[in-house]
Design an enzyme around this catalytic site. Sequence first.
Site, PDB file in Angstrom:
ATOM      1  N   ASP A   1       0.830  -1.205   0.000  1.00 48.23           N
ATOM      2  CA  ASP A   1       0.000   0.000   0.000  1.00 48.23           C
ATOM      3  C   ASP A   1       0.862   1.252   0.000  1.00 48.23           C
ATOM      4  O   ASP A   1       1.433   1.619   1.023  1.00 48.23           O
ATOM      5  CB  ASP A   1      -0.915  -0.002   1.237  1.00 48.23           C
ATOM      6  CG  ASP A   1      -2.074  -0.961   1.059  1.00 48.23           C
ATOM      7  OD1 ASP A   1      -2.757  -0.883   0.023  1.00 48.23           O
ATOM      8  OD2 ASP A   1      -2.300  -1.794   1.965  1.00 48.23           O
TER       9      ASP A   1
ATOM     10  N   MET B   1       1.096   5.193  -0.219  1.00 43.46           N
ATOM     11  CA  MET B   1       0.245   6.373   0.023  1.00 43.46           C
ATOM     12  C   MET B   1       1.110   7.626   0.039  1.00 43.46           C
ATOM     13  O   MET B   1       2.202   7.614   0.621  1.00 43.46           O
ATOM     14  CB  MET B   1      -0.462   6.233   1.372  1.00 43.46           C
ATOM     15  CG  MET B   1      -1.280   4.960   1.504  1.00 43.46           C
ATOM     16  SD  MET B   1      -2.220   4.952   3.037  1.00 43.46           S
ATOM     17  CE  MET B   1      -2.881   3.272   3.000  1.00 43.46           C
TER      18      MET B   1
ATOM     19  N   HIS C   1      -0.281  -1.257  -4.832  1.00 38.78           N
ATOM     20  CA  HIS C   1      -1.522  -0.477  -4.861  1.00 38.78           C
ATOM     21  C   HIS C   1      -1.136   0.980  -4.650  1.00 38.78           C
ATOM     22  O   HIS C   1      -0.838   1.387  -3.530  1.00 38.78           O
ATOM     23  CB  HIS C   1      -2.449  -1.006  -3.740  1.00 38.78           C
ATOM     24  CG  HIS C   1      -3.716  -0.246  -3.597  1.00 38.78           C
ATOM     25  ND1 HIS C   1      -4.543  -0.384  -2.490  1.00 38.78           N
ATOM     26  CD2 HIS C   1      -4.333   0.654  -4.405  1.00 38.78           C
ATOM     27  CE1 HIS C   1      -5.597   0.401  -2.627  1.00 38.78           C
ATOM     28  NE2 HIS C   1      -5.494   1.047  -3.774  1.00 38.78           N
TER      29      HIS C   1
ATOM     30  N   MET D   1      -1.819   4.509  -4.106  1.00 37.68           N
ATOM     31  CA  MET D   1      -2.813   5.504  -3.679  1.00 37.68           C
ATOM     32  C   MET D   1      -2.109   6.851  -3.706  1.00 37.68           C
ATOM     33  O   MET D   1      -1.822   7.455  -2.669  1.00 37.68           O
ATOM     34  CB  MET D   1      -3.343   5.141  -2.284  1.00 37.68           C
ATOM     35  CG  MET D   1      -4.265   3.940  -2.313  1.00 37.68           C
ATOM     36  SD  MET D   1      -4.479   3.176  -0.702  1.00 37.68           S
ATOM     37  CE  MET D   1      -3.015   2.151  -0.659  1.00 37.68           C
TER      38      MET D   1
ATOM     39  N   MET E   1     -12.470  -0.992  -3.860  1.00 38.40           N
ATOM     40  CA  MET E   1     -12.172  -0.629  -2.472  1.00 38.40           C
ATOM     41  C   MET E   1     -13.430  -0.800  -1.624  1.00 38.40           C
ATOM     42  O   MET E   1     -14.496  -0.286  -1.967  1.00 38.40           O
ATOM     43  CB  MET E   1     -11.712   0.838  -2.379  1.00 38.40           C
ATOM     44  CG  MET E   1     -10.342   1.129  -2.956  1.00 38.40           C
ATOM     45  SD  MET E   1      -8.982   0.165  -2.254  1.00 38.40           S
ATOM     46  CE  MET E   1      -9.071   0.580  -0.511  1.00 38.40           C
TER      47      MET E   1
ATOM     48  N   GLY F   1      -6.597   4.760   2.810  1.00 40.51           N
ATOM     49  CA  GLY F   1      -5.784   5.615   3.685  1.00 40.51           C
ATOM     50  C   GLY F   1      -5.335   4.910   4.956  1.00 40.51           C
ATOM     51  O   GLY F   1      -4.264   5.202   5.472  1.00 40.51           O
ATOM     52  N   PHE F   2      -6.139   3.984   5.425  1.00 37.79           N
ATOM     53  CA  PHE F   2      -5.829   3.358   6.714  1.00 37.79           C
ATOM     54  C   PHE F   2      -6.239   1.898   6.728  1.00 37.79           C
ATOM     55  O   PHE F   2      -7.223   1.521   6.082  1.00 37.79           O
ATOM     56  CB  PHE F   2      -6.570   4.090   7.848  1.00 37.79           C
ATOM     57  CG  PHE F   2      -6.278   5.556   7.876  1.00 37.79           C
ATOM     58  CD1 PHE F   2      -5.128   6.035   8.502  1.00 37.79           C
ATOM     59  CD2 PHE F   2      -7.103   6.444   7.219  1.00 37.79           C
ATOM     60  CE1 PHE F   2      -4.829   7.392   8.486  1.00 37.79           C
ATOM     61  CE2 PHE F   2      -6.816   7.809   7.197  1.00 37.79           C
ATOM     62  CZ  PHE F   2      -5.673   8.282   7.834  1.00 37.79           C
ATOM     63  N   GLY F   3      -5.511   1.117   7.505  1.00 37.64           N
ATOM     64  CA  GLY F   3      -5.917  -0.262   7.748  1.00 37.64           C
ATOM     65  C   GLY F   3      -6.929  -0.300   8.885  1.00 37.64           C
ATOM     66  O   GLY F   3      -7.173   0.710   9.568  1.00 37.64           O
ATOM     67  N   GLY F   4      -7.540  -1.431   9.066  1.00 40.67           N
ATOM     68  CA  GLY F   4      -8.397  -1.645  10.237  1.00 40.67           C
ATOM     69  C   GLY F   4      -9.762  -0.989  10.185  1.00 40.67           C
ATOM     70  O   GLY F   4     -10.412  -0.844  11.220  1.00 40.67           O
TER      71      GLY F   4
ATOM     72  N   GLY G   1     -10.013  -3.878   1.926  1.00 40.66           N
ATOM     73  CA  GLY G   1     -10.505  -3.058   3.019  1.00 40.66           C
ATOM     74  C   GLY G   1     -11.535  -3.785   3.858  1.00 40.66           C
ATOM     75  O   GLY G   1     -12.588  -4.175   3.360  1.00 40.66           O
ATOM     76  N   GLY G   2     -11.195  -4.021   5.118  1.00 39.68           N
ATOM     77  CA  GLY G   2     -12.144  -4.664   6.031  1.00 39.68           C
ATOM     78  C   GLY G   2     -12.426  -6.117   5.697  1.00 39.68           C
ATOM     79  O   GLY G   2     -13.464  -6.657   6.085  1.00 39.68           O
TER      80      GLY G   2
ATOM     81  N   GLY H   1      -5.277  -6.879   5.602  1.00 39.07           N
ATOM     82  CA  GLY H   1      -4.174  -6.376   6.414  1.00 39.07           C
ATOM     83  C   GLY H   1      -4.317  -6.815   7.845  1.00 39.07           C
ATOM     84  O   GLY H   1      -3.691  -7.789   8.302  1.00 39.07           O
ATOM     85  N   SER H   2      -5.183  -6.125   8.583  1.00 40.88           N
ATOM     86  CA  SER H   2      -5.295  -6.399  10.022  1.00 40.88           C
ATOM     87  C   SER H   2      -5.795  -7.812  10.305  1.00 40.88           C
ATOM     88  O   SER H   2      -5.387  -8.426  11.297  1.00 40.88           O
ATOM     89  CB  SER H   2      -6.193  -5.357  10.697  1.00 40.88           C
ATOM     90  OG  SER H   2      -7.366  -5.161   9.960  1.00 40.88           O
TER      91      SER H   2
HETATM   92  C1  DX5 Z   1      -6.401   0.846   2.675  1.00 44.21           C
HETATM   93  C2  DX5 Z   1      -5.426  -0.120   2.049  1.00 44.21           C
HETATM   94  C3  DX5 Z   1      -5.673  -1.519   2.432  1.00 44.21           C
HETATM   95  C4  DX5 Z   1      -5.524  -1.796   3.896  1.00 44.21           C
HETATM   96  C5  DX5 Z   1      -6.377  -2.942   4.251  1.00 44.21           C
HETATM   97  O1  DX5 Z   1      -6.142   2.099   2.212  1.00 44.21           O
HETATM   98  O2  DX5 Z   1      -5.470  -0.035   0.642  1.00 44.21           O
HETATM   99  O3  DX5 Z   1      -4.876  -2.423   1.664  1.00 44.21           O
HETATM  100  O4  DX5 Z   1      -4.217  -2.085   4.280  1.00 44.21           O
HETATM  101  O5  DX5 Z   1      -6.344  -3.098   5.623  1.00 44.21           O
HETATM  102  P1  DX5 Z   1      -7.463  -3.893   6.401  1.00 44.21           P
HETATM  103  O6  DX5 Z   1      -7.477  -5.267   5.814  1.00 44.21           O
HETATM  104  O7  DX5 Z   1      -6.989  -3.855   7.809  1.00 44.21           O
HETATM  105  O8  DX5 Z   1      -8.750  -3.162   6.170  1.00 44.21           O
HETATM  106 ZN    ZN Z   2      -4.502  -1.687  -0.614  1.00 46.75          ZN
END
Ligand code: DX5
Ligand code: ZN
Length: 217
Positions: free
Chosen positions: A37, A39, A68, A70, A139, A144-147, A178-179, A199-200
């Site tokens: 990821d 960013m 990816h 972003m 998406m 922007g963020f994990g979790g 995502g999620g 991710g998480s």
């Molecule tokens: C979000 C990222 C994702 C993120 C997924 O901007 O593109 O790849 O890491 O994280 P989880 O699986 O924790 O939602």
């Molecule tokens: Zn990603």
Amino acid sequence: MTDRILVAPSILSADFSRLGEEVASLSSLGADWVHLDVMDGHFVPNITFGAPVVRAVRSASKLVFDAHLMVAEPAKWVHEFADAGADVITVHREADAHVHRTLQLIRSLGKKAGVALNPATPECEVEYLLDDADMVLIMSVNPGFGGQKFITSALRKIEAVRNMALRRGTKLDIQVDGGVNPQTAALCRDAGANVLVAGSAVFGAADRARAIAEIRG
Ligand code: DX5
Ligand code: ZN
């Protein structure tokens, strides 16, 4: 496109102080791709890492490196990520006024080209890109963020893009990001996604191999 379901752990949730080891571990945990990821603090409200970090961990794994991007104006960075060892390069539709040309650029470098859609972007935005894309990334959170929590309207979009590809007879990878956890992964697979990013749900699991297996289903 492969008929198998592929799991792509996002290293965004890995321990960055041991990134090489974390990447190296993914193959024996049963992962298929390594999701990277990138960013820029501009297209998305967070900054992660760039091509030098991808290059640094490239030798840690033989798995497919899935970048990816972003970032705003991603065409400017495609060469660098290709050189750094990315196998798949995905750019956001919303970040690029000339995304068709960027997909062709990615393919001209011998890489697989992906186009990503934010949660608010409708599937018709990829309709005229399908001849030039190997993958569409839906998406299921705002990037922007994990979790974050899975946005369920992504399921309808996955289904719509899968139907679009079937109607055209196009072999298309459909990735969701995502999620994604074992529960939401099942919904995504049913909707027609075949590449699942997590991710998480992987790096936060006590048993990462099990998490990957459950996401694959
Ligand atoms: C979000 C990222 C994702 C993120 C997924 O901007 O593109 O790849 O890491 O994280 P989880 O699986 O924790 O939602
Ligand atoms: Zn990603």
